[in-house]
Design a protein around this motif. Structure first.
Motif, PDB file in Angstrom:
ATOM      1  N   ALA A 136      44.009  47.258  40.060  1.00  0.00           N
ATOM      2  CA  ALA A 136      45.260  47.045  39.413  1.00  0.00           C
ATOM      3  C   ALA A 136      45.556  45.702  38.696  1.00  0.00           C
ATOM      4  O   ALA A 136      44.954  44.773  38.980  1.00  0.00           O
ATOM      5  N   TRP A 137      46.526  45.852  37.671  1.00  0.00           N
ATOM      6  CA  TRP A 137      47.040  44.787  37.132  1.00  0.00           C
ATOM      7  C   TRP A 137      48.482  44.516  37.183  1.00  0.00           C
ATOM      8  O   TRP A 137      49.262  45.466  37.346  1.00  0.00           O
ATOM      9  N   PHE A 138      48.701  43.423  37.588  1.00  0.00           N
ATOM     10  CA  PHE A 138      50.261  42.980  37.426  1.00  0.00           C
ATOM     11  C   PHE A 138      50.481  41.692  36.478  1.00  0.00           C
ATOM     12  O   PHE A 138      49.567  41.079  36.126  1.00  0.00           O
ATOM     13  N   ARG A 139      51.567  41.376  36.355  1.00  0.00           N
ATOM     14  CA  ARG A 139      51.980  40.368  35.581  1.00  0.00           C
ATOM     15  C   ARG A 139      53.373  39.526  36.130  1.00  0.00           C
ATOM     16  O   ARG A 139      54.084  40.120  36.523  1.00  0.00           O
ATOM     17  N   VAL A 151      37.072  45.433  36.115  1.00  0.00           N
ATOM     18  CA  VAL A 151      37.981  46.282  35.695  1.00  0.00           C
ATOM     19  C   VAL A 151      38.541  45.509  34.421  1.00  0.00           C
ATOM     20  O   VAL A 151      38.646  44.402  34.293  1.00  0.00           O
ATOM     21  N   TYR A 152      38.952  46.359  33.367  1.00  0.00           N
ATOM     22  CA  TYR A 152      39.597  45.979  32.032  1.00  0.00           C
ATOM     23  C   TYR A 152      41.089  46.329  31.952  1.00  0.00           C
ATOM     24  O   TYR A 152      41.629  47.420  32.440  1.00  0.00           O
ATOM     25  N   ASP A 208      34.311  49.539  35.091  1.00  0.00           N
ATOM     26  CA  ASP A 208      33.039  49.957  35.185  1.00  0.00           C
ATOM     27  C   ASP A 208      32.200  49.477  36.630  1.00  0.00           C
ATOM     28  O   ASP A 208      32.213  48.307  36.828  1.00  0.00           O
ATOM     29  N   ASN A 209      32.080  50.521  37.178  1.00  0.00           N
ATOM     30  CA  ASN A 209      31.894  50.047  38.692  1.00  0.00           C
ATOM     31  C   ASN A 209      30.262  49.468  38.815  1.00  0.00           C
ATOM     32  O   ASN A 209      30.107  48.618  39.742  1.00  0.00           O
ATOM     33  N   ALA A 210      29.424  49.863  37.772  1.00  0.00           N
ATOM     34  CA  ALA A 210      28.314  49.084  37.798  1.00  0.00           C
ATOM     35  C   ALA A 210      28.278  47.745  37.519  1.00  0.00           C
ATOM     36  O   ALA A 210      27.084  47.048  37.809  1.00  0.00           O
ATOM     37  N   LYS A 211      29.400  47.311  36.768  1.00  0.00           N
ATOM     38  CA  LYS A 211      29.412  45.841  36.392  1.00  0.00           C
ATOM     39  C   LYS A 211      30.462  45.300  37.262  1.00  0.00           C
ATOM     40  O   LYS A 211      30.849  44.152  37.038  1.00  0.00           O
ATOM     41  N   ARG A 268      41.883  42.109  25.383  1.00  0.00           N
ATOM     42  CA  ARG A 268      41.266  42.725  26.388  1.00  0.00           C
ATOM     43  C   ARG A 268      41.159  41.813  27.474  1.00  0.00           C
ATOM     44  O   ARG A 268      40.118  41.005  27.266  1.00  0.00           O
ATOM     45  N   LEU A 269      41.712  42.222  28.683  1.00  0.00           N
ATOM     46  CA  LEU A 269      41.232  41.194  29.612  1.00  0.00           C
ATOM     47  C   LEU A 269      40.548  41.977  30.629  1.00  0.00           C
ATOM     48  O   LEU A 269      40.045  43.198  30.631  1.00  0.00           O
TER      49      LEU A 269
END
Length: 127
Positions: free
Chosen positions: A35-38, A79-80, A73-76, A19-20
């Motif tokens: 977004a996530w890229f790799r 992004v995961y 989680d916008n409160a935190k 989990r990133l």
């Protein structure tokens, strides 16, 4: 200015999970499409997944559909990327990206469409 810091990468065996996380600081997180890229060694950076400002809409690359889940989680201000059933081909540096966006409508942006990038976190999947 927005700073993005990824964490959660590491070495895992094929079939395993990671989990990133990407923590954002600065401007209001909920105004950004995330977004996530790799990027694998010697290859160009590629899109993995994206999520709308509220988290209500997501989109995935075909290569990860059904195995990866993006959430926020916008409160935190975070992004995961939950990655399951990992394969050696998933080995890459994973980058978090943010784009200021005016609406809830999710648009899959090209690499050049993002305003901010993290430093990346290495994910290595062994056989």
């Amino acid at each position: 200015q927005v700073q993005l810091v990824e964490s959660g990468g590491g070495l895992v065996q094929a079939g395993g999970s990671l989990r990133l996380s990407c923590l954002a600081s600065g401007r209001t997180f909920s105004t950004f499409v995330m977004a996530w890229f790799r990027q694998a060694p010697g290859k160009e950076r590629k899109f993995v997944a994206t999520i709308s400002r509220s988290g209500g809409t997501t989109h995935y690359a075909d290569s990860v559909e059904g195995r990866f889940t993006i959430s926020r989680d916008n409160a935190k201000n975070t992004v995961y990327l939950q990655m399951n059933s990992l394969k050696p081909d998933d080995t890459a540096v994973y980058y978090c990206a943010a784009a200021a966006w005016a609406s809830e409508t999710l648009v899959v942006l090209p690499t050049g469409g993002y305003d901010y990038w993290g430093q990346g976190t290495q994910v290595t999947v062994s056989n």
